[in-house]
Design a protein around this motif. Sequence first.
Motif, PDB file in Angstrom:
ATOM      1  N   TRP A 114     -22.017 -17.468 -41.854  1.00 57.26           N
ATOM      2  CA  TRP A 114     -22.778 -17.970 -42.648  1.00 57.26           C
ATOM      3  C   TRP A 114     -22.902 -17.482 -44.018  1.00 57.26           C
ATOM      4  CZ3 TRP A 114     -27.086 -15.626 -44.104  1.00 57.26           C
ATOM      5  CH2 TRP A 114     -27.742 -14.716 -43.269  1.00 57.26           C
ATOM      6  N   ALA A 115     -23.039 -16.136 -43.977  1.00 59.45           N
ATOM      7  CA  ALA A 115     -23.477 -15.212 -45.122  1.00 59.45           C
ATOM      8  C   ALA A 115     -22.276 -15.247 -46.143  1.00 59.45           C
ATOM      9  CB  ALA A 115     -23.725 -13.841 -44.647  1.00 59.45           C
ATOM     10  N   TYR A 116     -21.003 -15.728 -45.976  1.00 58.89           N
ATOM     11  CA  TYR A 116     -19.860 -15.629 -46.858  1.00 58.89           C
ATOM     12  C   TYR A 116     -19.258 -17.061 -47.072  1.00 58.89           C
ATOM     13  CZ  TYR A 116     -20.272 -10.580 -46.001  1.00 58.89           C
ATOM     14  OH  TYR A 116     -20.949  -9.274 -45.905  1.00 58.89           O
ATOM     15  N   PRO A 117     -19.924 -17.883 -47.785  1.00 63.94           N
ATOM     16  CA  PRO A 117     -19.675 -19.439 -47.714  1.00 63.94           C
ATOM     17  C   PRO A 117     -18.795 -19.711 -48.824  1.00 63.94           C
ATOM     18  CG  PRO A 117     -21.700 -19.285 -48.815  1.00 63.94           C
ATOM     19  CD  PRO A 117     -21.518 -17.660 -48.268  1.00 63.94           C
ATOM     20  N   THR A 118     -18.374 -18.553 -49.920  1.00 67.10           N
ATOM     21  CA  THR A 118     -17.477 -18.930 -51.023  1.00 67.10           C
ATOM     22  C   THR A 118     -16.033 -18.030 -50.845  1.00 67.10           C
ATOM     23  OG1 THR A 118     -19.652 -19.311 -52.137  1.00 67.10           O
ATOM     24  CG2 THR A 118     -17.616 -18.806 -53.574  1.00 67.10           C
ATOM     25  N   LEU A 119     -15.003 -18.933 -51.164  1.00 62.98           N
ATOM     26  CA  LEU A 119     -13.870 -18.570 -51.245  1.00 62.98           C
ATOM     27  C   LEU A 119     -13.634 -18.001 -52.753  1.00 62.98           C
ATOM     28  CD1 LEU A 119     -10.916 -18.207 -49.918  1.00 62.98           C
ATOM     29  CD2 LEU A 119     -10.397 -20.470 -50.604  1.00 62.98           C
ATOM     30  N   LEU A 120     -12.860 -16.834 -52.925  1.00 64.70           N
ATOM     31  CA  LEU A 120     -12.437 -16.254 -54.236  1.00 64.70           C
ATOM     32  C   LEU A 120     -11.173 -15.946 -53.966  1.00 64.70           C
ATOM     33  CD1 LEU A 120     -12.905 -15.006 -57.086  1.00 64.70           C
ATOM     34  CD2 LEU A 120     -13.376 -12.574 -55.723  1.00 64.70           C
ATOM     35  N   VAL A 121     -10.192 -16.723 -54.895  1.00 61.49           N
ATOM     36  CA  VAL A 121      -8.786 -16.668 -54.825  1.00 61.49           C
ATOM     37  C   VAL A 121      -8.415 -15.982 -56.116  1.00 61.49           C
ATOM     38  CG1 VAL A 121      -6.449 -18.003 -54.672  1.00 61.49           C
ATOM     39  CG2 VAL A 121      -8.468 -18.646 -53.537  1.00 61.49           C
ATOM     40  N   VAL A 122      -7.637 -14.707 -56.042  1.00 60.59           N
ATOM     41  CA  VAL A 122      -7.467 -13.913 -57.115  1.00 60.59           C
ATOM     42  C   VAL A 122      -5.745 -14.100 -57.329  1.00 60.59           C
ATOM     43  CG1 VAL A 122      -7.439 -11.671 -58.200  1.00 60.59           C
ATOM     44  CG2 VAL A 122      -9.526 -12.593 -56.967  1.00 60.59           C
ATOM     45  N   THR A 123      -5.373 -14.114 -58.472  1.00 63.72           N
ATOM     46  CA  THR A 123      -3.708 -14.166 -58.660  1.00 63.72           C
ATOM     47  C   THR A 123      -3.606 -12.652 -58.985  1.00 63.72           C
ATOM     48  OG1 THR A 123      -3.557 -16.475 -59.562  1.00 63.72           O
ATOM     49  CG2 THR A 123      -1.957 -14.727 -60.360  1.00 63.72           C
ATOM     50  N   VAL A 124      -2.656 -11.833 -58.081  1.00 66.26           N
ATOM     51  CA  VAL A 124      -2.331 -10.620 -58.454  1.00 66.26           C
ATOM     52  C   VAL A 124      -1.350 -10.608 -59.337  1.00 66.26           C
ATOM     53  CG1 VAL A 124      -1.574  -8.409 -57.252  1.00 66.26           C
ATOM     54  CG2 VAL A 124      -2.855 -10.211 -55.906  1.00 66.26           C
ATOM     55  N   PHE A 164      -8.326 -10.289 -64.127  1.00 68.58           N
ATOM     56  CA  PHE A 164      -7.799 -11.094 -62.915  1.00 68.58           C
ATOM     57  C   PHE A 164      -8.109 -12.445 -63.137  1.00 68.58           C
ATOM     58  CE2 PHE A 164      -8.627  -7.242 -60.183  1.00 68.58           C
ATOM     59  CZ  PHE A 164      -7.471  -6.531 -60.243  1.00 68.58           C
ATOM     60  N   ARG A 165      -7.141 -13.415 -62.933  1.00 65.81           N
ATOM     61  CA  ARG A 165      -7.148 -15.167 -62.965  1.00 65.81           C
ATOM     62  C   ARG A 165      -7.811 -15.134 -61.513  1.00 65.81           C
ATOM     63  NH1 ARG A 165      -1.587 -16.538 -63.902  1.00 65.81           N
ATOM     64  NH2 ARG A 165      -1.968 -18.175 -62.114  1.00 65.81           N
ATOM     65  N   PHE A 166      -8.710 -16.007 -61.397  1.00 66.82           N
ATOM     66  CA  PHE A 166      -9.349 -16.267 -60.296  1.00 66.82           C
ATOM     67  C   PHE A 166      -9.743 -17.830 -60.166  1.00 66.82           C
ATOM     68  CE2 PHE A 166     -12.761 -14.743 -62.953  1.00 66.82           C
ATOM     69  CZ  PHE A 166     -13.868 -15.522 -62.569  1.00 66.82           C
ATOM     70  N   SER A 167     -10.147 -18.064 -58.967  1.00 69.36           N
ATOM     71  CA  SER A 167     -11.091 -19.212 -58.682  1.00 69.36           C
ATOM     72  C   SER A 167     -12.088 -19.087 -57.734  1.00 69.36           C
ATOM     73  CB  SER A 167      -9.998 -20.626 -58.565  1.00 69.36           C
ATOM     74  OG  SER A 167      -9.336 -20.224 -57.262  1.00 69.36           O
ATOM     75  N   LEU A 168     -13.187 -20.160 -57.577  1.00 65.44           N
ATOM     76  CA  LEU A 168     -14.055 -19.900 -56.746  1.00 65.44           C
ATOM     77  C   LEU A 168     -14.426 -21.127 -56.182  1.00 65.44           C
ATOM     78  CD1 LEU A 168     -16.683 -17.883 -58.254  1.00 65.44           C
ATOM     79  CD2 LEU A 168     -15.566 -17.041 -56.665  1.00 65.44           C
ATOM     80  N   SER A 169     -14.487 -21.486 -54.785  1.00 65.99           N
ATOM     81  CA  SER A 169     -14.721 -22.781 -54.264  1.00 65.99           C
ATOM     82  C   SER A 169     -15.356 -22.575 -53.065  1.00 65.99           C
ATOM     83  CB  SER A 169     -13.261 -23.393 -53.927  1.00 65.99           C
ATOM     84  OG  SER A 169     -12.806 -22.717 -53.028  1.00 65.99           O
ATOM     85  N   GLN A 170     -16.233 -23.409 -52.628  1.00 68.04           N
ATOM     86  CA  GLN A 170     -16.970 -23.514 -51.391  1.00 68.04           C
ATOM     87  C   GLN A 170     -16.191 -23.575 -50.127  1.00 68.04           C
ATOM     88  OE1 GLN A 170     -20.492 -22.885 -51.062  1.00 68.04           O
ATOM     89  NE2 GLN A 170     -19.892 -22.162 -52.926  1.00 68.04           N
ATOM     90  N   ASP A 171     -16.227 -22.666 -49.187  1.00 66.92           N
ATOM     91  CA  ASP A 171     -15.372 -22.649 -47.753  1.00 66.92           C
ATOM     92  C   ASP A 171     -16.097 -22.317 -46.902  1.00 66.92           C
ATOM     93  OD1 ASP A 171     -13.564 -23.165 -45.953  1.00 66.92           O
ATOM     94  OD2 ASP A 171     -12.069 -21.566 -46.926  1.00 66.92           O
ATOM     95  N   ALA A 172     -17.471 -22.837 -46.449  1.00 64.72           N
ATOM     96  CA  ALA A 172     -18.593 -22.369 -45.553  1.00 64.72           C
ATOM     97  C   ALA A 172     -17.950 -22.249 -44.121  1.00 64.72           C
ATOM     98  CB  ALA A 172     -19.626 -22.922 -45.552  1.00 64.72           C
TER      99      ALA A 172
END
Length: 129
Positions: free
Chosen positions: A47-57, A109-117
């Motif tokens: 529950w403490a990590y509900p956010t997905l961070l996707v980073v383009t390497v 870095f290019r990145f995106s954030l989304s909820q993924d609880a």
Amino acid sequence: MFGVGILVLALRPVALFIGDERWLQVDVTFGSSYSVNDGLHGVAGHWAYPTLLVVTVPAGVDDAVVRRGLAVSREVLPAVLRMNGSERELLFYTSNPSAAAERARALGFRFSLSQDAGWAAYSRYDPRP
């Protein structure tokens, strides 16, 4: 005092696995593969990590450099490395999306954030049910 004990117990599983990166690589098709941090299997969906961070390497940058740059605290957990040809993406789970975004932006870095609880993105790659 009783409430503090419960909080410590609730966070303990994450603390046990944070420093324990065990990357398993899976080849999907020619030129496409992924590596999953199996060390997070026991805490997936925490529950403490509900956010997905996707980073383009970025090309020419080592994945470990990206992980070290973003996972400097227990606020960001490296979860999956997706590789498709020359394109690579690292998936992280974060408890502090604004700080993670600031760090990714500062590192260029290019990145995106989304909820993924429910950690659905991690579950797609987790080799164990």
